[in-house]
Design an enzyme around this catalytic site. Structure first.
Site, PDB file in Angstrom:
ATOM      1  N   HIS A 102       0.866  -1.176   0.000  1.00  0.00           N
ATOM      2  CA  HIS A 102       0.000   0.000   0.000  1.00  0.00           C
ATOM      3  C   HIS A 102       0.904   1.228   0.000  1.00  0.00           C
ATOM      4  O   HIS A 102       1.179   1.835   1.035  1.00  0.00           O
ATOM      5  CB  HIS A 102      -0.930   0.001   1.210  1.00  0.00           C
ATOM      6  CG  HIS A 102      -2.228  -0.696   0.963  1.00  0.00           C
ATOM      7  ND1 HIS A 102      -3.153  -0.230   0.064  1.00  0.00           N
ATOM      8  CD2 HIS A 102      -2.732  -1.843   1.472  1.00  0.00           C
ATOM      9  CE1 HIS A 102      -4.194  -1.047   0.035  1.00  0.00           C
ATOM     10  NE2 HIS A 102      -3.954  -2.034   0.883  1.00  0.00           N
ATOM     11  N   ASP A 107      -4.967   2.396   1.878  1.00  0.00           N
ATOM     12  CA  ASP A 107      -5.355   1.803   3.151  1.00  0.00           C
ATOM     13  C   ASP A 107      -5.906   2.868   4.095  1.00  0.00           C
ATOM     14  O   ASP A 107      -6.879   2.627   4.824  1.00  0.00           O
ATOM     15  CB  ASP A 107      -4.178   1.056   3.782  1.00  0.00           C
ATOM     16  CG  ASP A 107      -2.874   1.856   3.781  1.00  0.00           C
ATOM     17  OD1 ASP A 107      -2.734   2.800   2.972  1.00  0.00           O
ATOM     18  OD2 ASP A 107      -1.975   1.535   4.588  1.00  0.00           O
ATOM     19  N   TYR A 301      -6.693   7.360 -17.930  1.00  0.00           N
ATOM     20  CA  TYR A 301      -7.698   8.114 -17.192  1.00  0.00           C
ATOM     21  C   TYR A 301      -7.847   9.526 -17.761  1.00  0.00           C
ATOM     22  O   TYR A 301      -6.849  10.143 -18.157  1.00  0.00           O
ATOM     23  CB  TYR A 301      -7.320   8.223 -15.710  1.00  0.00           C
ATOM     24  CG  TYR A 301      -7.265   6.901 -14.979  1.00  0.00           C
ATOM     25  CD1 TYR A 301      -7.888   5.756 -15.477  1.00  0.00           C
ATOM     26  CD2 TYR A 301      -6.579   6.796 -13.777  1.00  0.00           C
ATOM     27  CE1 TYR A 301      -7.835   4.561 -14.797  1.00  0.00           C
ATOM     28  CE2 TYR A 301      -6.522   5.594 -13.084  1.00  0.00           C
ATOM     29  CZ  TYR A 301      -7.148   4.480 -13.597  1.00  0.00           C
ATOM     30  OH  TYR A 301      -7.095   3.289 -12.912  1.00  0.00           O
ATOM     31  N   GLU A 378      -0.534   8.951  10.642  1.00  0.00           N
ATOM     32  CA  GLU A 378      -1.872   8.359  10.769  1.00  0.00           C
ATOM     33  C   GLU A 378      -2.863   9.285  11.455  1.00  0.00           C
ATOM     34  O   GLU A 378      -4.078   9.169  11.225  1.00  0.00           O
ATOM     35  CB  GLU A 378      -1.768   7.037  11.528  1.00  0.00           C
ATOM     36  CG  GLU A 378      -1.023   5.957  10.751  1.00  0.00           C
ATOM     37  CD  GLU A 378      -0.810   4.699  11.564  1.00  0.00           C
ATOM     38  OE1 GLU A 378      -1.067   3.605  11.028  1.00  0.00           O
ATOM     39  OE2 GLU A 378      -0.375   4.817  12.737  1.00  0.00           O
TER      40      GLU A 378
END
Length: 397
Positions: A102, A107, A301, A378
């Site tokens: 990741h 995540d 994209y 985080e």
């Protein structure tokens, strides 16, 4: 319920969000089919008052929260897939799957969206309208958003979404800051393959051959000249060739040279013009030397275009909730690409970059997304959860 109370509730969910993120990080899956990841998300959503649709063409999950009263719909996205690459971040929860990582923060995105769903479900009685939670696989080159749309994602709920928000973490920016801009935010990304066909021969006698290596080099340099001389700096393009393949011996002129690269643009008009320029330069240079060139464009994209009016208003809203010092209106787009662009072609909305620079780095100095060393702060997830929830409440209000 106030926006300040939502921010407080989001902070209270942070330990759970960290645990979920780390469980995902240890077990990354790649592509459109993520069975273990989907099971983790479904387990986290179990018991919530959500109407869940499991997509069949991918591991996508569409989860609908219906408020106490009918009203508009907003779509919130979190992408779930990882990358084919080894991890060297040194995190104690590093990937346990060989050559899977990741490395782009998905995540964190998934964990933030799971916990935003929990927080919004806790306030279901106060909601007017619906929230469509889009748990998406395959963002990393597999067009998972397009696949989910083709399977009927936007028709999952009536009325269809009238606003949408995706959040993407970035260690480039200070932790907890929010960056976006009206209009083009991320580029279209297309793959280019140019095959130069010549005639092989002995390296000591190039006059008896038609050297595709020399012509490929001329094509490469002239494409860069064309970009600097034909492309407005106010509607830019980037063309980079990362692979050139030719030959099998140092003293043999090969018959073919293949150049593979990417072009990035931030408008569809420039995109089409660059494609035409590549074909013109390659065919013209090769013809001048008596060779031929075949140009293949594999369209990737599209441009990620934030709805101008919606995004301008959303910047004002974020500033009122989180403060001037944490909301940044980006002066320029970035040349990376995102398949949230497919949703924004049909739904007014935006992508917001959430700063996640670890505290031991200065913003801009930390390893970037897609690095095998990338790490994220985080604690920024509390801001992401709060941003999802307050945006939904604001739109439904």
């Amino acid at each position: 319920m106030t926006y300040d109370s939502i921010i407080t509730e989001a902070r209270a969910l942070l330990p759970s969000a960290v645990d979920f993120r780390r469980a995902m990080h240890r077990d990354p899956e790649v592509g459109n089919h993520l069975p273990r990841t989907r099971e983790k998300v479904l387990a986290a959503l179990e018991g919530l008052p959500l109407e869940i649709t499991l997509h069949e063409s991918t591991s996508g999950i569409a989860a609908v929260l219906r408020g106490a009263k009918p009203g508009p719909t907003i779509i919130l996205r979190g992408d779930m897939d990882a990358l084919d690459m080894p991890e060297n971040s040194g995190e104690p929860f590093s990937s346990e799957n060989a050559n899977k990582m990741h490395a782009c923060g998905h995540d964190l995105h998934t964990s933030m969206l799971v916990h935003a769903a929990k927080l919004l479900c806790a306030h279901q009685a106060e909601l007017v309208g619906q929230v469509l939670f889009m748990f998406q696989p395959g963002e990393e080159g597999h067009a998972g958003a397009r696949e989910m749309i083709n399977e009927g994602l936007l028709q999952t709920v009536d009325p269809t979404p009238s606003a949408g928000l995706a959040i993407h973490v970035s260690p480039i920016y200070a932790s907890g800051t929010m960056s976006t801009r009206p209009g083009a935010q991320m580029a279209a990304a297309d793959k280019v393959v140019i095959t130069v066909q010549g005639a092989g021969g002995h390296a000591s006698a190039p006059h008896g051959a038609k050297d595709p290596v020399a012509v490929a080099a001329a094509i490469l340099t002239n494409i860069q000249v064309a970009v600097t001389r034909q492309v407005s700096v106010f509607d830019p393009a980037v063309v980079t060739f990362g692979m050139i393949s030719a030959g099998s011996a140092y003293n043999v002129i090969p018959g073919t040279a293949v150049m593979t690269g990417t072009c990035r643009t931030i408008s569809e008009e420039r995109r089409d013009a660059i494609h035409a320029m590549l074909a013109e330069v390659a065919s013209g240079i090769s013809a001048a030397h008596g060779l031929t060139a075949d140009v293949e464009i594999h369209r990737g994209y599209p441009v990620t275009v934030n709805h101008p009016e919606w995004t301008a208003e959303h910047i004002d809203f974020m500033t009122s909730v989180f403060g001037d010092e944490r909301v940044i209106e980006m002066p320029d787009p970035v040349m990376g690409a995102e398949d949230w662009s497919y949703v924004l072609q049909q739904v007014p909305g935006a992508m917001v970059f959430l700063g996640s620079c670890p505290p031991e780095f200065e913003p801009g100095d930390a390893p970037y997304n897609h690095s095998n060393l990338v790490r994220h702060h985080e604690q920024a997830m509390a801001t992401g959860i709060a941003l999802y929830v307050t945006t939904a409440l604001h739109h439904l209000a």
